[in-house]
Design an enzyme around this catalytic site. Structure first.
Site, short mmCIF file in Angstrom:
data_model
loop_
_atom_site.label_atom_id
_atom_site.label_comp_id
_atom_site.label_asym_id
_atom_site.label_seq_id
_atom_site.Cartn_x
_atom_site.Cartn_y
_atom_site.Cartn_z
N GLN A 168 -10.05 -3.74 -3.98
CA GLN A 168 -11.35 -3.22 -3.55
C GLN A 168 -12.38 -3.36 -4.66
O GLN A 168 -13.47 -3.92 -4.45
CB GLN A 168 -11.21 -1.74 -3.15
CG GLN A 168 -12.48 -1.12 -2.67
CD GLN A 168 -12.90 -1.66 -1.32
OE1 GLN A 168 -12.12 -1.67 -0.38
NE2 GLN A 168 -14.13 -2.14 -1.21
N CYS A 220 -16.39 1.82 0.30
CA CYS A 220 -15.25 0.93 0.56
C CYS A 220 -14.82 0.97 2.02
O CYS A 220 -14.16 0.05 2.48
CB CYS A 220 -14.09 1.29 -0.36
SG CYS A 220 -13.57 3.01 -0.20
N ARG A 253 -13.73 -8.70 1.01
CA ARG A 253 -12.30 -8.46 0.72
C ARG A 253 -11.50 -9.74 1.05
O ARG A 253 -10.58 -10.11 0.34
CB ARG A 253 -11.77 -7.29 1.55
CG ARG A 253 -12.37 -5.92 1.21
CD ARG A 253 -11.84 -5.37 -0.09
NE ARG A 253 -10.39 -5.30 -0.11
CZ ARG A 253 -9.66 -4.32 0.42
NH1 ARG A 253 -10.26 -3.29 0.99
NH2 ARG A 253 -8.34 -4.32 0.35
N ARG A 300 0.89 -1.18 0.00
CA ARG A 300 0.00 0.00 0.00
C ARG A 300 0.91 1.21 0.00
O ARG A 300 1.66 1.43 0.95
CB ARG A 300 -0.90 -0.02 1.23
CG ARG A 300 -1.58 1.32 1.45
CD ARG A 300 -2.71 1.25 2.43
NE ARG A 300 -3.86 0.58 1.84
CZ ARG A 300 -5.09 0.61 2.36
NH1 ARG A 300 -5.33 1.26 3.48
NH2 ARG A 300 -6.08 0.00 1.76
N ASP A 341 -17.15 7.35 -1.65
CA ASP A 341 -15.89 7.19 -0.91
C ASP A 341 -15.56 8.56 -0.30
O ASP A 341 -16.20 9.57 -0.65
CB ASP A 341 -14.77 6.73 -1.87
CG ASP A 341 -13.45 6.44 -1.18
OD1 ASP A 341 -13.43 6.29 0.07
OD2 ASP A 341 -12.41 6.38 -1.88
N HIS A 397 -7.16 1.09 -6.61
CA HIS A 397 -7.39 0.17 -5.50
C HIS A 397 -8.06 -1.08 -6.08
O HIS A 397 -9.24 -1.34 -5.85
CB HIS A 397 -8.29 0.85 -4.46
CG HIS A 397 -8.28 0.20 -3.11
ND1 HIS A 397 -7.54 -0.93 -2.81
CD2 HIS A 397 -8.95 0.52 -1.95
CE1 HIS A 397 -7.74 -1.26 -1.55
NE2 HIS A 397 -8.59 -0.40 -1.01
N1 CP Z 1 -11.27 -0.25 2.07
C1 CP Z 1 -10.02 -0.34 2.53
O1 CP Z 1 -9.07 -0.60 1.80
O2 CP Z 1 -9.88 -0.17 3.89
P1 CP Z 1 -8.53 0.00 4.69
O3 CP Z 1 -7.95 1.33 4.29
O4 CP Z 1 -8.92 -0.05 6.14
O5 CP Z 1 -7.59 -1.11 4.32
N1 NVA Z 2 -9.83 6.77 -1.42
C1 NVA Z 2 -9.50 6.29 -0.10
C2 NVA Z 2 -9.76 4.80 -0.02
C3 NVA Z 2 -9.43 4.17 1.31
C4 NVA Z 2 -9.66 2.69 1.30
C5 NVA Z 2 -8.04 6.61 0.21
O1 NVA Z 2 -7.20 6.46 -0.68
O2 NVA Z 2 -7.76 7.04 1.33
#
Ligand code: CP
Ligand code: NVA
Length: 307
Positions: free
Chosen positions: A132, A264, A292, A102, A224, A129
């Site tokens: 997701q 999400c 997930r 990530r 989101d 993502h």
């Molecule tokens: N939706 C999602 O990826 O959640 P987290 O940021 O908690 O991993």
């Molecule tokens: N768009 C959000 C998604 C988190 C799962 C971010 O990048 O913070």
């Protein structure tokens, strides 16, 4: 499939292969547990940002399949700071059987994939993502029995999640309407690619600034956060532009049917979505979060052997 970096790299057949595998794994897990097909395998997980769902679902997923996951926090690795992304990829490849990352910059997860000799999974970047969005297709299919011909309305920021949904929806022939404030549209190259997929599948990709228009006739309403991780300093400015895009009961009523409501998570309740809607009868956000786990097990098996 060597890596899992962007949905745009998959074929429609591969998307369905993963969804079917995930359905089988979910059923097997419900019947008492998964077979230990990744026994002795280790997934290294690099996190430059916080996480609940991604970290826990990958970690638990590896454990259900007989393997292990290693959490590498932002302080430990300092990707590209303490040492180069390439060196991290090469060294980790000598220890682990797969890497999930990530990251802030999408180019970092691409660089990891280019330099690692083990499979690399994108666990969220500033650009996309994919875990997701693929998991969301799985959830929608589970709820509605099909994907093709459905209409998804994404209301909010044209961000990483919007990008992956644009790819995913268009690849399976769902119509996708994206309503954002002016200046917060998804990237043009993503929209162009999604339009290409949609054309092949006979579906539509439509961008608008009108949330009411986007949700009219929608089977799914998705939103989101307005400021993603890494955009904290833009928060005040964004709070001025986004309120007309809040998913509230009034907007949901514009669908003219009973749409699935998706997010999400994490949600900023009272900003992009109201309590009434996220806790309401159309919301499937916790099933979405659970899935997930099942979907990523399928990705892990396809990349790390055993499927
Ligand atoms: N939706 C999602 O990826 O959640 P987290 O940021 O908690 O991993
Ligand atoms: N768009 C959000 C998604 C988190 C799962 C971010 O990048 O913070």
């Amino acid at each position: 499939m060597e890596n899992f970096i962007s949905l745009a790299e998959l074929s429609t057949e591969e998307v369905y292969e993963i969804l079917d595998l995930a359905a089988g794994l979910k059923e097997e897990w419900r019947r008492g547990g998964n077979r230990p097909l990744l026994l002795g395998k280790v997934l290294g997980m690099i996190f430059q940002k916080p996480s609940l769902r991604t970290r826990v679902s990958f970690e638990v997923g590896m454990s259900h399949l007989g393997g292990e996951a290693l959490y590498l926090s932002p302080q430990e690795i300092k990707l590209g700071e303490r040492e180069s992304v390439a060196d991290v990829a090469r060294v980790l490849s000598r220890y682990v059987d797969g890497i999930m990352a990530r990251v802030f910059a999408h180019s970092d997860v691409e660089e990891l994939a280019a330099q690692a000799s083990v499979p690399v999974i994108n666990g969220l970047s500033d650009f996309s993502h994919p875990c997701q969005a693929l998991s969301d297709l799985f959830t929608i299919r589970e709820e509605r029995g099909t994907l093709r011909g459905l209409r998804l309305a994404y209301v909010g920021d044209g961000n990483n999640v919007a990008h992956s949904l644009l790819f995913g929806a268009s690849m399976v022939g769902m119509d996708i309407w994206v309503a954002t404030p002016p200046g917060y549209e998804p990237q043009e190259e993503v929209v162009a690619k999604a339009k290409g997929f949609a054309q092949r599948m006979g579906s539509q990709v439509v961008l608008t600034h009108d949330p009411q228009e986007a949700v009219r006739g929608a089977d799914i309403i998705y939103t989101d956060v307005w400021a993603s991780m890494g955009q904290e300093e833009e928060r005040e400015e964004r709070l001025k532009a986004f309120p007309p895009y809040q998913v509230n009961a009034q907007l949901v009523a514009q669908a003219g049917r009973s749409p699935l409501v998706m997010h999400c998570l994490p949600a900023h309740r009272g900003e992009e979505i109201t309590d009434e809607v996220i806790d309401g009868p159309y919301s499937i956000v916790y099933t979405q979060a659970e899935n997930r786990l099942h979907l990523q097990k399928a990705i892990l098996l396809l990349l790390m052997g055993g499927a």
